[in-house]
Design a protein around this motif. Structure first.
Motif, PDB file in Angstrom:
ATOM      1  N   PHE A   1      39.636  22.227  38.250  1.00 47.00           N
ATOM      2  CA  PHE A   1      39.637  22.645  39.890  1.00 47.00           C
ATOM      3  C   PHE A   1      37.945  23.015  39.670  1.00 47.00           C
ATOM      4  O   PHE A   1      38.495  23.554  40.747  1.00 47.00           O
TER       5      PHE A   1
ATOM      6  N   PRO B   1      38.242  41.510  34.266  1.00 45.22           N
ATOM      7  CA  PRO B   1      38.908  41.388  35.208  1.00 45.22           C
ATOM      8  C   PRO B   1      40.135  39.759  34.762  1.00 45.22           C
ATOM      9  O   PRO B   1      40.260  39.666  33.718  1.00 45.22           O
TER      10      PRO B   1
ATOM     11  N   GLY C   1      40.554  36.442  35.498  1.00 43.97           N
ATOM     12  CA  GLY C   1      40.534  35.289  35.759  1.00 43.97           C
ATOM     13  C   GLY C   1      41.182  34.164  34.379  1.00 43.97           C
ATOM     14  O   GLY C   1      41.347  35.126  33.570  1.00 43.97           O
TER      15      GLY C   1
ATOM     16  N   GLU D   1      45.051  30.880  35.896  1.00 44.97           N
ATOM     17  CA  GLU D   1      45.326  29.649  36.790  1.00 44.97           C
ATOM     18  C   GLU D   1      47.634  30.240  36.902  1.00 44.97           C
ATOM     19  O   GLU D   1      47.860  30.585  38.446  1.00 44.97           O
TER      20      GLU D   1
ATOM     21  N   ASN E   1      43.165  42.449  35.199  1.00 44.31           N
ATOM     22  CA  ASN E   1      43.384  42.733  36.344  1.00 44.31           C
ATOM     23  C   ASN E   1      43.533  41.107  36.385  1.00 44.31           C
ATOM     24  O   ASN E   1      44.209  40.908  34.883  1.00 44.31           O
TER      25      ASN E   1
ATOM     26  N   LEU F   1      46.189  30.847  40.861  1.00 41.32           N
ATOM     27  CA  LEU F   1      45.473  29.485  41.218  1.00 41.32           C
ATOM     28  C   LEU F   1      46.588  28.627  41.403  1.00 41.32           C
ATOM     29  O   LEU F   1      47.155  28.027  41.346  1.00 41.32           O
TER      30      LEU F   1
ATOM     31  N   LEU G   1      44.126  33.393  44.026  1.00 41.34           N
ATOM     32  CA  LEU G   1      43.370  32.577  44.339  1.00 41.34           C
ATOM     33  C   LEU G   1      43.202  31.838  45.324  1.00 41.34           C
ATOM     34  O   LEU G   1      44.065  30.063  44.367  1.00 41.34           O
ATOM     35  N   ALA G   2      43.206  31.477  46.391  1.00 43.53           N
ATOM     36  CA  ALA G   2      43.223  30.104  47.028  1.00 43.53           C
ATOM     37  C   ALA G   2      42.660  28.542  46.629  1.00 43.53           C
ATOM     38  O   ALA G   2      41.072  29.147  45.712  1.00 43.53           O
TER      39      ALA G   2
ATOM     40  N   HIS H   1      39.562  25.797  45.689  1.00 46.05           N
ATOM     41  CA  HIS H   1      38.602  25.126  46.908  1.00 46.05           C
ATOM     42  C   HIS H   1      38.369  24.048  46.329  1.00 46.05           C
ATOM     43  O   HIS H   1      38.441  24.039  44.732  1.00 46.05           O
TER      44      HIS H   1
ATOM     45  N   ILE I   1      31.159  31.277  41.678  1.00 46.23           N
ATOM     46  CA  ILE I   1      32.399  30.410  41.526  1.00 46.23           C
ATOM     47  C   ILE I   1      33.078  29.785  42.567  1.00 46.23           C
ATOM     48  O   ILE I   1      33.373  28.446  42.603  1.00 46.23           O
ATOM     49  N   TYR I   2      33.321  29.980  43.536  1.00 50.57           N
ATOM     50  CA  TYR I   2      33.646  29.519  45.227  1.00 50.57           C
ATOM     51  C   TYR I   2      32.747  28.645  45.861  1.00 50.57           C
ATOM     52  O   TYR I   2      32.992  28.120  46.625  1.00 50.57           O
TER      53      TYR I   2
ATOM     54  N   ALA J   1      32.343  25.577  44.663  1.00 49.86           N
ATOM     55  CA  ALA J   1      33.706  24.669  45.506  1.00 49.86           C
ATOM     56  C   ALA J   1      33.599  25.091  46.863  1.00 49.86           C
ATOM     57  O   ALA J   1      34.651  24.488  47.551  1.00 49.86           O
TER      58      ALA J   1
END
Ligand code: V47
Ligand code: SF4
Length: 407
Positions: free
Chosen positions: A100, A201, A203, A206, A241, A245, A278-279, A281, A350-351, A354
């Motif tokens: 992804f 963070p 991340g 997923e 956090n 995804l 996180l949507a 992309h 990152i976004y 994408a």
């Protein structure tokens, strides 16, 4: 297994719901928006079936939002938080190949880059000059860089700009450092904390369920490891956090399962601050190409925000990350359970790699305006949710105020 088809009376609050393959199933005719609403009213925890129910297209989104908004206001009143922050991705070269991800590059790819200490420090200087309180640092797992290189990124920034909070390295990176050094998670986190790491963070999360994880990032830190790393960080007093995804090959069951696993870890170690849905992309990603995937709809974004707020009863904050959602959806999300909009954000890659079309940076005035237009009160926070007090004569000077009050 025999599939049962049962017809229930069609009423907007009583909907047939059967997921016969899944554990934890309760009778569908026992679930309704009314029963869920009563639980929310009484502060009772929602279960997996109720979470999946809230994802049904025929459960009115505005009613789910109303419930989520109730929880949002109970926890954070009318406040909507933001910060002044910047991103640093010191390298995009990565040993992994999450399908992804449009950001990563191979070692010999002309797109690949690796920043020097001078470039990293120049970013630190730019951040401080622009009044940033936080630098968000994540990147690829470079084939040729040892753990010391990653420690050095944190150390030089912290030594030179001690006021700048470094929210650095995801659980995936920490797991990579374990592999490189053969040290324990605790030792690694202690070394990074001593070098100046302030928090982590969210991340790399997923989707935790194996059915999905094995298809999108089977090689990297598994679900158990991701949770172990966050738990260990919390034990050391390092706040973290969490993300999810969504909008690719997963379904509602996988999403709610993900949220419940986070809630369970939070019950044990308590150090999660903010959840960020996180949507997906799709541009320039292998996953989108293989499965012909498109970006999730605004309705899906808002429903995921609301369901997240309702399921994660022990998370203080839910973030509508405007870079990823788009400004309009992020603004709307402040009435769908979100209480935080992230920050001014500079240098996001990152976004944008994408396909994100949002601006690269938003001014404080614009952030405050969009929050006020949404009927909320803007509060500038630091990374660990203390109020930030700015010098009115010089906006890049600031001091830490009181912790924001959380219900
Ligand atoms: O783990 C990568 C995601 C994450 C794509 O903690 C993608 O405050 C969508 O974790 N489409 C990294 N998502 C970003 C992240 C984050 C972002 C903002 C705030 C915080 C926080 C954390 O980005 C990765 C992955 O889940 N990601 N590629 C993509 N094509
Ligand atoms: Fe590497 Fe992270 Fe991209 Fe996966 S998401 S390929 S770990 S940079």
């Amino acid at each position: 297994m025999i599939a049962l088809t049962v017809r229930l009376p069609q009423h907007k609050n009583i909907l047939p719901f059967y997921s016969a393959k899944r554990p934890g199933m309760i009778r569908a005719d026992k679930i309704s928006l009314d029963t869920i609403g009563k639980k929310v009213e009484n502060g009772e925890r929602l279960n997996l079936d109720e979470g999946v129910f809230l994802y049904r297209d025929d459960v009115p989104l505005n009613e789910v939002a109303e419930l989520a908004n109730k929880v949002r206001e109970r926890k954070n009143g009318n406040y909507a938080y933001f910060n002044i922050n910047t991103h640093l991705n010191p390298t995009n070269v990565c040993v992994y190949r999450c399908n992804f991800c449009a950001f990563r590059a191979d070692l010999r790819d002309p797109r690949g880059y690796l920043m020097s200490d001078e470039q990293i420090l120049a970013r630190g200087q730019e951040a401080v000059d622009n009044g940033c309180t936080e630098m968000h640092i994540v990147g690829g797992l470079h084939h040729q860089k040892k753990f010391d290189w990653y420690v050095n990124v944190v150390k030089i920034l912290h030594d030179t700009f001690p006021m700048l909070h470094l929210k650095a390295w995801t659980a995936v990176e920490i797991n990579w450092f374990e592999f490189l050094t053969k040290k324990s998670v605790r030792e690694i986190l202690e070394i990074l904390r001593d070098a100046g790491l302030g928090s982590m963070p969210g991340g790399g999360a997923e989707i935790f369920h194996r059915e999905v994880r094995d298809q999108i990032c089977e090689h990297k830190a598994d679900t158990g490891k991701w949770h172990e790393i966050h738990r260990t960080a919390h034990e050391l007093g390092i706040k973290t956090n969490a993300t999810m995804l969504y909008g690719h090959i997963e379904n509602a069951y996988h999403r709610v399962d993900h949220l419940i696993r986070l809630r369970e870890t939070q019950d044990v170690s308590g150090g999660f601050q903010t959840f960020i849905p996180l949507a997906f992309h799709p541009d320039n990603t292998e996953l989108a190409e293989l499965r012909k995937l498109k970006k999730p709809s605004v309705m899906m974004d808002l429903r995921t925000m609301a369901v997240s707020r309702l399921m994660l009863d022990n998370f203080p904050h839910i973030k509508a990350y405007w870079i990823m959602l788009g400004i309009g959806t992020a603004q709307t999300a402040l009435s769908y359970g979100a209480d935080d909009i992230d920050g001014t954000v500079r240098h996001e890659l990152i976004y944008h790699d994408a396909g994100a079309t949002t601006p690269e940076v938003m001014s404080v005035e614009d952030i405050q305006r969009l929050i006020v237009e949404a009927g909320r009160e803007p509060v500038e926070r630091d990374t660990v949710y203390n109020r930030v007090i700015r010098d009115p004569q010089n906006q890049s000077e600031w001091t830490t105020g009181e912790p924001v009050e959380v219900g």
